[in-house]
Scaffold this motif. Structure first.
Motif, PDB file in Angstrom:
ATOM      1  N   VAL A  99       0.717  -1.363   0.048  1.00  0.00           N
ATOM      2  CA  VAL A  99       0.030  -0.032  -0.030  1.00  0.00           C
ATOM      3  C   VAL A  99       0.885   1.432   0.096  1.00  0.00           C
ATOM      4  CG1 VAL A  99      -2.105  -0.801   0.969  1.00  0.00           C
ATOM      5  CG2 VAL A  99      -0.274  -0.323   2.522  1.00  0.00           C
ATOM      6  N   THR A 100       2.012   1.134   0.667  1.00  0.00           N
ATOM      7  CA  THR A 100       2.670   2.628   0.812  1.00  0.00           C
ATOM      8  C   THR A 100       3.307   2.988  -0.505  1.00  0.00           C
ATOM      9  OG1 THR A 100       3.425   1.774   3.030  1.00  0.00           O
ATOM     10  CG2 THR A 100       4.517   3.710   1.953  1.00  0.00           C
ATOM     11  N   ALA A 101       3.648   2.168  -1.364  1.00  0.00           N
ATOM     12  CA  ALA A 101       4.148   2.518  -2.582  1.00  0.00           C
ATOM     13  C   ALA A 101       3.320   2.907  -3.699  1.00  0.00           C
ATOM     14  CB  ALA A 101       5.458   1.326  -3.162  1.00  0.00           C
ATOM     15  N   ASP A 102       2.003   2.242  -3.430  1.00  0.00           N
ATOM     16  CA  ASP A 102       0.912   2.465  -4.543  1.00  0.00           C
ATOM     17  C   ASP A 102      -0.151   3.262  -4.275  1.00  0.00           C
ATOM     18  OD1 ASP A 102       2.340   0.449  -5.993  1.00  0.00           O
ATOM     19  OD2 ASP A 102       1.351  -1.214  -5.171  1.00  0.00           O
ATOM     20  N   ARG A 103      -0.367   3.813  -2.939  1.00  0.00           N
ATOM     21  CA  ARG A 103      -1.361   4.700  -2.414  1.00  0.00           C
ATOM     22  C   ARG A 103      -1.372   5.941  -3.156  1.00  0.00           C
ATOM     23  NH1 ARG A 103      -5.744   4.076   1.052  1.00  0.00           N
ATOM     24  NH2 ARG A 103      -6.081   6.040   2.261  1.00  0.00           N
ATOM     25  N   PRO A 104      -2.384   6.533  -3.829  1.00  0.00           N
ATOM     26  CA  PRO A 104      -2.414   7.803  -4.390  1.00  0.00           C
ATOM     27  C   PRO A 104      -1.795   8.960  -3.276  1.00  0.00           C
ATOM     28  CG  PRO A 104      -4.598   6.808  -4.608  1.00  0.00           C
ATOM     29  CD  PRO A 104      -3.721   5.800  -3.705  1.00  0.00           C
ATOM     30  N   PHE A 105      -1.002   9.750  -3.774  1.00  0.00           N
ATOM     31  CA  PHE A 105      -0.076  10.483  -2.923  1.00  0.00           C
ATOM     32  C   PHE A 105      -1.094  11.436  -1.824  1.00  0.00           C
ATOM     33  CE2 PHE A 105       2.821  14.341  -1.766  1.00  0.00           C
ATOM     34  CZ  PHE A 105       3.603  13.562  -0.821  1.00  0.00           C
ATOM     35  N   ASP A 106      -2.171  12.053  -2.440  1.00  0.00           N
ATOM     36  CA  ASP A 106      -2.974  12.930  -1.616  1.00  0.00           C
ATOM     37  C   ASP A 106      -3.625  12.001  -0.534  1.00  0.00           C
ATOM     38  OD1 ASP A 106      -2.463  14.985  -3.082  1.00  0.00           O
ATOM     39  OD2 ASP A 106      -4.345  14.612  -4.406  1.00  0.00           O
ATOM     40  N   ALA A 107      -3.815  10.962  -0.779  1.00  0.00           N
ATOM     41  CA  ALA A 107      -4.583   9.916   0.319  1.00  0.00           C
ATOM     42  C   ALA A 107      -3.463   9.607   1.382  1.00  0.00           C
ATOM     43  CB  ALA A 107      -4.980   8.561  -0.217  1.00  0.00           C
ATOM     44  N   LEU A 108      -1.933   9.434   0.627  1.00  0.00           N
ATOM     45  CA  LEU A 108      -0.997   9.258   1.837  1.00  0.00           C
ATOM     46  C   LEU A 108      -0.958  10.306   2.753  1.00  0.00           C
ATOM     47  CD1 LEU A 108       1.237   7.189   2.282  1.00  0.00           C
ATOM     48  CD2 LEU A 108       2.663   8.763   0.941  1.00  0.00           C
ATOM     49  N   LEU A 109      -0.988  11.592   2.091  1.00  0.00           N
ATOM     50  CA  LEU A 109      -0.852  12.890   3.147  1.00  0.00           C
ATOM     51  C   LEU A 109      -2.061  12.889   3.918  1.00  0.00           C
ATOM     52  CD1 LEU A 109       0.014  15.393   0.258  1.00  0.00           C
ATOM     53  CD2 LEU A 109       1.651  14.496   2.010  1.00  0.00           C
TER      54      LEU A 109
END
Length: 121
Positions: A99-109
């Motif tokens: 999940v960390t490498a593939d999650r959309p960046f906005d969702a990661l933020l």
């Protein structure tokens, strides 16, 4: 463009690199954030810096996947921690497999903002 006065600047970030710093975080708070795990603790030493460390185990994937996950976590921390973190605290962002490498960046933020809110409630 003028720089903000020193009193209004966000506290500087300090990268955690020693094993003992990560082990100390194990005694702190652990908050699952969807795409990663956030560990946090108040150092209580009066130092205004925010400490931040990043790690991804081999479960995250090969070296390419681990490095991509860590790059994304570093950028998220660079954007969010100066405003959302607290001076005198250490944080470790631990990547999760798949999940960390593939999650959309906005969702990661958003995950990081939410985890910081839960830690500092």
């Amino acid at each position: 463009m003028s720089a903000r006065p020193r009193s209004l600047r966000a506290p500087p970030l300090r990268v955690l690199s020693r094993r003992s710093q990560f082990l100390a975080l194990n005694r702190g708070l652990r908050v699952p954030a969807g795409s990663f795990l956030l560990q946090a603790r108040d150092r209580g030493d009066g130092d205004p810096e925010i400490g931040v460390g990043f790690t991804c185990s081999r479960k995250v994937g090969n070296a390419v996947a681990r490095n991509r996950a860590k790059r994304r976590l570093r950028e998220a921390a660079r954007l969010i921690l100066p405003e959302g973190g607290r001076p005198g605290w250490d944080y470790a962002l631990i990547g999760r497999a798949g999940v960390t490498a593939d999650r959309p960046f906005d969702a990661l933020l958003d995950d990081l903002r939410g985890a910081l809110d839960r830690v500092h409630r």
